[in-house]
Motif scaffolding. Structure first.
Motif, PDB file in Angstrom:
ATOM      1  N   GLY A 139       0.796  -1.217   0.000  1.00 39.91           N
ATOM      2  CA  GLY A 139       0.000   0.000   0.000  1.00 39.91           C
ATOM      3  C   GLY A 139       0.823   1.258   0.000  1.00 39.91           C
ATOM      4  O   GLY A 139       0.334   2.305   0.387  1.00 39.91           O
ATOM      5  N   SER A 140       2.050   1.195  -0.425  1.00 36.22           N
ATOM      6  CA  SER A 140       2.932   2.335  -0.280  1.00 36.22           C
ATOM      7  C   SER A 140       3.511   2.844  -1.583  1.00 36.22           C
ATOM      8  O   SER A 140       3.671   2.127  -2.546  1.00 36.22           O
ATOM      9  N   VAL A 141       3.829   4.138  -1.559  1.00 37.91           N
ATOM     10  CA  VAL A 141       4.586   4.775  -2.621  1.00 37.91           C
ATOM     11  C   VAL A 141       5.638   5.628  -1.922  1.00 37.91           C
ATOM     12  O   VAL A 141       5.609   5.797  -0.714  1.00 37.91           O
ATOM     13  N   LYS A 142       6.554   6.165  -2.682  1.00 45.03           N
ATOM     14  CA  LYS A 142       7.595   6.986  -2.079  1.00 45.03           C
ATOM     15  C   LYS A 142       7.005   8.283  -1.537  1.00 45.03           C
ATOM     16  O   LYS A 142       6.129   8.884  -2.154  1.00 45.03           O
ATOM     17  N   SER A 143       7.472   8.692  -0.375  1.00 48.36           N
ATOM     18  CA  SER A 143       7.008   9.956   0.181  1.00 48.36           C
ATOM     19  C   SER A 143       7.567  11.105  -0.652  1.00 48.36           C
ATOM     20  O   SER A 143       8.596  10.967  -1.323  1.00 48.36           O
ATOM     21  N   LEU A 144       6.883  12.231  -0.625  1.00 52.49           N
ATOM     22  CA  LEU A 144       7.293  13.375  -1.430  1.00 52.49           C
ATOM     23  C   LEU A 144       8.660  13.889  -0.999  1.00 52.49           C
ATOM     24  O   LEU A 144       8.972  13.931   0.192  1.00 52.49           O
ATOM     25  N   ALA A 145       9.463  14.264  -1.973  1.00 53.91           N
ATOM     26  CA  ALA A 145      10.813  14.733  -1.671  1.00 53.91           C
ATOM     27  C   ALA A 145      11.177  15.940  -2.523  1.00 53.91           C
ATOM     28  O   ALA A 145      12.319  16.104  -2.927  1.00 53.91           O
ATOM     29  N   HIS A 196       7.911   4.929 -14.152  1.00 49.70           N
ATOM     30  CA  HIS A 196       9.337   4.953 -13.835  1.00 49.70           C
ATOM     31  C   HIS A 196       9.602   4.512 -12.400  1.00 49.70           C
ATOM     32  O   HIS A 196      10.718   4.657 -11.901  1.00 49.70           O
ATOM     33  N   SER A 197       8.559   3.999 -11.750  1.00 50.04           N
ATOM     34  CA  SER A 197       8.674   3.600 -10.349  1.00 50.04           C
ATOM     35  C   SER A 197       8.835   2.087 -10.218  1.00 50.04           C
ATOM     36  O   SER A 197       8.430   1.318 -11.094  1.00 50.04           O
ATOM     37  N   THR A 198       9.423   1.669  -9.100  1.00 49.72           N
ATOM     38  CA  THR A 198       9.602   0.235  -8.838  1.00 49.72           C
ATOM     39  C   THR A 198       8.703  -0.257  -7.711  1.00 49.72           C
ATOM     40  O   THR A 198       8.805  -1.408  -7.310  1.00 49.72           O
ATOM     41  N   THR A 199       7.819   0.602  -7.201  1.00 48.08           N
ATOM     42  CA  THR A 199       6.940   0.175  -6.115  1.00 48.08           C
ATOM     43  C   THR A 199       5.829  -0.732  -6.649  1.00 48.08           C
ATOM     44  O   THR A 199       5.448  -0.647  -7.822  1.00 48.08           O
TER      45      THR A 199
END
Length: 206
Positions: free
Chosen positions: A68-74, A135-138
């Motif tokens: 249930g996760s994605v990268k947090s904003l940075a 382009h994500s690996t999640t």
């Protein structure tokens, strides 16, 4: 000779007395570790919940929050410019083609006109393109892309995977004062800002 014999016996007793407790300590530690491992494997034991919580904390610290996760904003520029009007969605919720369409039509951004200076627009564009769903690996990004096909949605609420995940949410629930619409992720996903969308962190307002 007598003194040498006594000295030898003294050393033997000394070594024996201090070695046995150490051996017992190590043996006891091994026993506890094996017992803990067996309890976890069986799904039983009083410490199971604590261990599970510990694993969740480790995943959170490492940036791995599960399905249930994605990268947090940075990106402060994106957070400031886009988060000023609405929840700043993580880039992984849309493919690159969608973000490009959105960014090239800011004069009519869902009924509003958005003005960005050239530097901010470039920073935001580069950030969204580099971290978009394709382009994500999640795991969540992979599921989003799998259901899209050739679609280029402009709204996250149009994504088949998102629609499927919220199929039990009725229109009446969405009309509640503190929700308003399906696009208001932060209303129910209490850890959405951190990129965590697991069911354990969902709390639907009354």
């Amino acid at each position: 000779m007598y003194h040498k014999t006594m000295f030898f016996m003294f050393c033997l007793v000394f070594v024996t007395l201090f070695s046995i407790p150490s051996f017992l300590v190590y043996a006891d530690d091994d026993h506890k570790e094996n017992k803990r491992g067996n309890l976890l494997a069986d799904g039983n034991g009083d410490n199971d919940d604590n261990c599970q919580q510990k694993r969740k904390q480790d995943h959170h610290r490492d940036g791995d929050h599960g399905n249930g996760s994605v990268k947090s904003l940075a990106n402060p520029t994106y957070q400031f410019q886009c988060g000023a009007c609405h929840f700043a969605y993580q880039p992984e919720f849309l493919p690159e083609s969608s973000w490009i369409k959105i960014l090239t039509s800011l004069d009519d951004h869902f009924g509003e006109s958005v003005e960005l200076d050239a530097e901010s627009e470039k920073i935001i564009t580069d950030y969204l393109k580099s971290n978009c769903a394709d382009h994500s690996t999640t795991k969540r990004a992979a599921k989003i892309m799998k259901g899209l096909g050739n679609q280029t949605p402009l709204r996250i609420t149009q994504i088949p995977y998102i629609i499927k995940e919220h199929h039990e949410i009725t229109p009446d629930i969405l009309k509640r004062e503190f929700i308003g619409s399906l696009s208001n992720c932060i209303a129910c996903h209490t850890t959405a800002e951190d990129g965590i969308y697991d069911d354990d962190n969902v709390k639907i307002p009354k």
